[in-house]
Write an enzyme that holds these catalytic residues in place. Structure first.
Site, PDB file in Angstrom:
ATOM      1  N   THR B 185       0.861  -1.179   0.000  1.00 11.11           N
ATOM      2  CA  THR B 185       0.000   0.000   0.000  1.00 11.11           C
ATOM      3  C   THR B 185       0.891   1.221   0.000  1.00 11.11           C
ATOM      4  O   THR B 185       1.920   1.247   0.662  1.00 11.11           O
ATOM      5  CB  THR B 185      -0.865   0.062   1.275  1.00 11.11           C
ATOM      6  OG1 THR B 185      -0.001   0.113   2.415  1.00 11.11           O
ATOM      7  CG2 THR B 185      -1.768  -1.133   1.371  1.00 11.11           C
ATOM      8  N   GLU B 330      -5.825  -3.860   0.981  1.00 12.05           N
ATOM      9  CA  GLU B 330      -5.969  -4.744   2.143  1.00 12.05           C
ATOM     10  C   GLU B 330      -7.201  -5.651   2.054  1.00 12.05           C
ATOM     11  O   GLU B 330      -7.411  -6.510   2.907  1.00 12.05           O
ATOM     12  CB  GLU B 330      -6.084  -3.906   3.433  1.00 12.05           C
ATOM     13  CG  GLU B 330      -4.797  -3.232   3.874  1.00 12.05           C
ATOM     14  CD  GLU B 330      -4.606  -1.849   3.250  1.00 12.05           C
ATOM     15  OE1 GLU B 330      -5.219  -1.582   2.194  1.00 12.05           O
ATOM     16  OE2 GLU B 330      -3.844  -1.045   3.822  1.00 12.05           O
ATOM     17  N   LYS B 439     -12.692  17.216  13.360  1.00 13.16           N
ATOM     18  CA  LYS B 439     -13.425  16.891  14.580  1.00 13.16           C
ATOM     19  C   LYS B 439     -13.678  18.156  15.368  1.00 13.16           C
ATOM     20  O   LYS B 439     -12.800  18.659  16.061  1.00 13.16           O
ATOM     21  CB  LYS B 439     -12.660  15.855  15.377  1.00 13.16           C
ATOM     22  CG  LYS B 439     -12.576  14.553  14.587  1.00 13.16           C
ATOM     23  CD  LYS B 439     -11.770  13.481  15.248  1.00 13.16           C
ATOM     24  CE  LYS B 439     -11.754  12.260  14.327  1.00 13.16           C
ATOM     25  NZ  LYS B 439     -10.907  11.183  14.818  1.00 13.16           N
ATOM     26  N   TRP B 444     -18.237  15.350  13.625  1.00 11.81           N
ATOM     27  CA  TRP B 444     -17.330  15.234  12.496  1.00 11.81           C
ATOM     28  C   TRP B 444     -17.823  16.063  11.314  1.00 11.81           C
ATOM     29  O   TRP B 444     -19.006  16.068  11.000  1.00 11.81           O
ATOM     30  CB  TRP B 444     -17.181  13.768  12.070  1.00 11.81           C
ATOM     31  CG  TRP B 444     -16.472  12.919  13.083  1.00 11.81           C
ATOM     32  CD1 TRP B 444     -16.085  13.267  14.343  1.00 11.81           C
ATOM     33  CD2 TRP B 444     -16.073  11.560  12.912  1.00 11.81           C
ATOM     34  NE1 TRP B 444     -15.461  12.221  14.969  1.00 11.81           N
ATOM     35  CE2 TRP B 444     -15.439  11.149  14.117  1.00 11.81           C
ATOM     36  CE3 TRP B 444     -16.163  10.630  11.861  1.00 11.81           C
ATOM     37  CZ2 TRP B 444     -14.919   9.870  14.292  1.00 11.81           C
ATOM     38  CZ3 TRP B 444     -15.647   9.358  12.031  1.00 11.81           C
ATOM     39  CH2 TRP B 444     -15.025   8.980  13.248  1.00 11.81           C
TER      40      TRP B 444
END
Lengths: 546, 546
Positions: B185, B330, B439, B444
């Protein structure tokens, strides 16, 4: 070096978890045994399956214990499967069409502890109960209002039974090789033999069945398994449906043409599956009522060979694609499906029907080969036929209690007992059963091909062909004929009818006329009985050879 | 009690065995790196893969050894994958688009022993070779006629390399958990991390990808993976194609609009997949030439969010269904696909596009949840967003060499690093990256939503939003703007444009104008660099609060 991916065992109850999460509101519509149509959802079905798990757990049912079901295809039967699976117990589907003694034998062999049954079978079980010592209690799949008075031990109505727990329960995490289900094969000789599916084999089987060249089930499909859950693992459909979030329609106890048609039409079924007998009844209903099938997209037909005329009618008269399929209880059960590969997809008319007469090709996860008696591979030419052998993660490696001993060849293939051809594009066609094929001078003759030909004679009601001992050729075919009522015919008339339609050396050496041909409980010709009856029969050609 | 089904490990090379047996003559059509179109079949591809296995074996490559590929999508690259897989070695796909130093770092981290490369990358490798001590030899995927003079150690032309063995070899039987493939990755921080697929995870992933609500690939499909084999495991397509016997078209090194169109049209591709950038080039080509897409049925678009206008154009102008998809290296990599469940299937126009803006729903085998920072599950209402976490047999449980330590939560879920909503029908939509979300007072704010809104202003060329420290709210959004050439605008003009289109408390506290926003090697906004640059920035609202 191992991969670093998650250990996520392939568990059957994860299928209902997925359905309840991703397809929570999708319906399962059943014709109930009590009569009315019943509707539920995957979310509700899972919640009730959890109660089944919890209740079984409370009764001391543990990992590996067998729980029998003697029941039609309904939402309750599905709940029971997932509830049993969810605690690592084993759903054992018992076929009510077997002779009562066979049912008793099977329940005892499996040592089932609880038996879940539909109202239909309560009288049968009452008559058998004395012979079923391992059963601790009977659960009748109904509610209190419909619960009959019964002599069955610890009998309880299912709705009361699951209402006695609060559903605050979790399915167990298990090794994916844990036994999941059990289904007995009805052998023509000896005792039935138990096939034991694992969670892994069932999940992989359903993933295979889901692919586009198999059943290709999507969430937009409305799937109706007419094939009973007690028949060959329901062709996997009680798992494949929820795995793909399909709407399901369950026919309950009524499989006549009118009842099946009503469900197909009212609930807009797109994909259904059953044996040819069911479809014969449906086609008769359609013809007699002039009805059509505007919603149905495809019908999977297996269990026995699908007649060409049936495929033709579905496709040409009703615009429904037929998927001819083949499998065995020992294969979970799908082995092959006759969807069209690019080499055949542009065929139409008779050419298309020729291919659709074959039982099709296996999905990834089923390996096939045909061999001679010595185990040597035979060519895939669509003509040469040999013993059909299969290998894969959803194929049996042994029977319960090792009945029948070692059943795999040295390469790990299971001998299906069928004789088949495979063509160059991988399409398999069943030619015969290996015990019925006639071995003449080292070459094989298909008894089924000869029978199919003989029944085409206008005077013939039924035909069977068996091999009879021959001093020169080992075996030669004997044609056994039941004439239609009032008809008369002789040997030469029959043989003349067959001439030119088969290779010369396939021609039966003799013809005998009988009143009746013996059948098994499930309606197949009992060739063992026939062979027994004619075991000392002396063929005219044998006399000549000696 | 265990099931009694066969032990048939899920091995990747069984996929090519199946294709070569059941779809022997089906074609793999590639644009070669040398230029011309090349055609082969699954039977031939498997035979040559066996030679790769045999040759690797002769060179002492053993179970678990890493073999690198730095190559485009061609038949040869596929042969190499199956040849490497067939002896239990690990195909390690290296992304040529990474910075040279990253490539060297990755090859060294994986300790690759042999490197298979296309002609394209020979100069790059020559410049890097001194930094790649573990590579014992370089195989150039070409024939002797095209083999360049090169300083690469033990360099050999692939065609000569596989011609040196006779192909009399058998793929190995392996534990299905054996490592199969490796892909790094490209993290925005720290070193790249290696994901290690197993045979099992790859096979299960391809079975999941094959289902009707995922890619639904059949033998009648012509599948073109434009997504490179070096990108996120090729979205599984180098395995999913042969698993289902699809014809494959491999685009080789040319991914411009005209080249892709030529293949789509000449070989009647029905299903293709790539990132939005590729499709932007194709759509521009179609528009400038007035071409159509008569054969293409569906296009899978992922890697980054598919713009609504792109979906609209494909569907309305060209009659091609768009399947918006999401995944990660993944995850092997598919996580969700936006096919339409019955709840949405009848939508059209803007309503349909609303749903197709979502990244879709997971197939059986991928579990999803969204949680708050404390790990508590959040509701599936299509509005609440939280950390997206996944679990399943094709999801990573750790990185190579345990880089990054423990990556699963207490329930075994992997935190994707994405922030998402899930609606009541299970459709997931990515809202932001969790490290980019702002945040503010425990709530959020999606940086991506604000950026998408800001770039809608006619004077704005590019926009980025980052969270900046705030004494009262912890963080508040700062809008960073690059204006189009020649334009001028002020803070108030920008904020006025956004007003009424977002919740009041989402409004950025300040706007700064810059000449350039930093990008990563793969073209994404480098927010870490931006945050670093503005780490001491004092918001006007912060001054007021203090």
């Amino acid at each position: 070096m191992f991969g670093l991916m998650q250990d996520w065992p392939l568990l059957c109850h994860r299928i209902i978890d997925h359905a309840a999460t991703q397809h929570a509101g999708r319906q399962i519509i059943s014709r109930s045994v009590e009569g009315p149509i019943h509707k539920t959802t995957y979310a509700e079905l899972r919640a009730r399956a959890l109660r089944v798990s919890q209740r079984l757990d409370r009764e001391g049912i543990r990992l590996g214990d067998r729980v029998a079901t003697l029941a039609w295809n309904t939402w309750r039967h599905m709940e029971c499967w997932y509830g049993i699976l969810g605690i690592g117990a084993i759903y054992h589907t018992v076929n009510p069409r077997l002779f009562p003694d066979q049912i008793a034998w099977i329940v005892n062999d499996a040592q089932d502890r609880i038996l879940l049954t539909d109202l239909t079978f309560v009288p049968l079980l009452e008559s058998l109960a004395g012979k079923l010592p391992t059963i601790e209690s009977y659960v009748v799949l109904t509610d209190a209002a419909h619960m009959p008075k019964t002599t069955l031990k610890n009998a309880v109505a299912y709705e009361d039974w699951i209402a006695s727990v609060d559903g605050d329960f979790a399915f167990l995490d298990l090794d994916e090789n844990t036994a999941a289900g059990m289904c007995y094969t009805s052998g023509t000789t000896g005792h039935p033999k138990g096939v034991v599916y694992s969670h892994r084999s069932n999940v992989l089987h359903s993933m295979m069945a889901s692919t586009a060249d198999a059943m290709g089930v999507s969430s937009r499909d409305v799937v109706m398994p007419v094939v009973p859950m007690f028949h060959a693992n329901c062709w996997g459909m009680a798992l494949t449906g929820p795995m793909n979030g399909a709407t399901m329609v369950m026919p309950g106890p009524r499989m006549d043409g009118a009842s099946i048609y009503e469900l197909l039409n009212d609930y807009r079924v797109t994909c259904t599956a059953a044996v040819p007998t069911v479809w014969l009844m449906l086609l008769q209903h359609l013809e007699s009522t002039g009805s059509t099938l505007p919603y149905l997209d495809r019908v999977v037909i297996g269990g026995s060979a699908c007649p060409r005329a049936m495929t033709k009618k579905f496709q040409e008269n009703y615009g429904v694609d037929v998927i001819h399929a083949w499998g065995m209880t020992e294969m979970s059960p799908l082995g092959s499906l006759c969807t069209l590969k690019p080499e055949y997809v542009d065929l139409d008319g008779e050419g298309r029907l020729d291919i659709q007469s074959k039982q099709g090709h296996p999905p990834f996860g089923v390996e096939m080969k045909i061999t001679d008696d010595g185990g040597r591979n035979l060519p895939w030419d669509g003509k040469t036929f040999g013993r059909l052998k299969v290998r894969g993660p959803s194929v049996a490696r042994a029977y319960f209690k090792d009945e029948g001993g070692s059943i795999l060849d040295e390469e790990g293939f299971f001998d299906t007992g069928d004789v088949a051809t495979i063509d160059r594009y991988g399409y398999m066609q069943i030619t015969d059963r290996s015990k019925d094929v006639i071995k003449s001078g080292g070459e094989w003759i298909s008894s089924i091909d000869l029978e199919n030909l003989a029944v085409g004679h206008p005077k013939v009601a039924e035909a069977a062909v068996i091999g009879v001992r021959h001093p020169k050729w080992d075996e030669r075919p004997l044609l056994v004929i039941v004439l239609k009522k009032g008809e008369t015919a002789g040997k030469n008339e029959l043989l003349a009818f067959m001439e030119g339609k088969i290779a010369k050396w396939w021609m039966p050496d003799d013809v005998v006329f009988v009143d009746e041909i013996p059948h098994t409980a499930t309606g197949k010709i009992q060739k063992t009985a026939l062979r027994d009856r004619f075991k000392d029969y002396v063929l005219p050609t044998a006399e000549a050879a000696e």
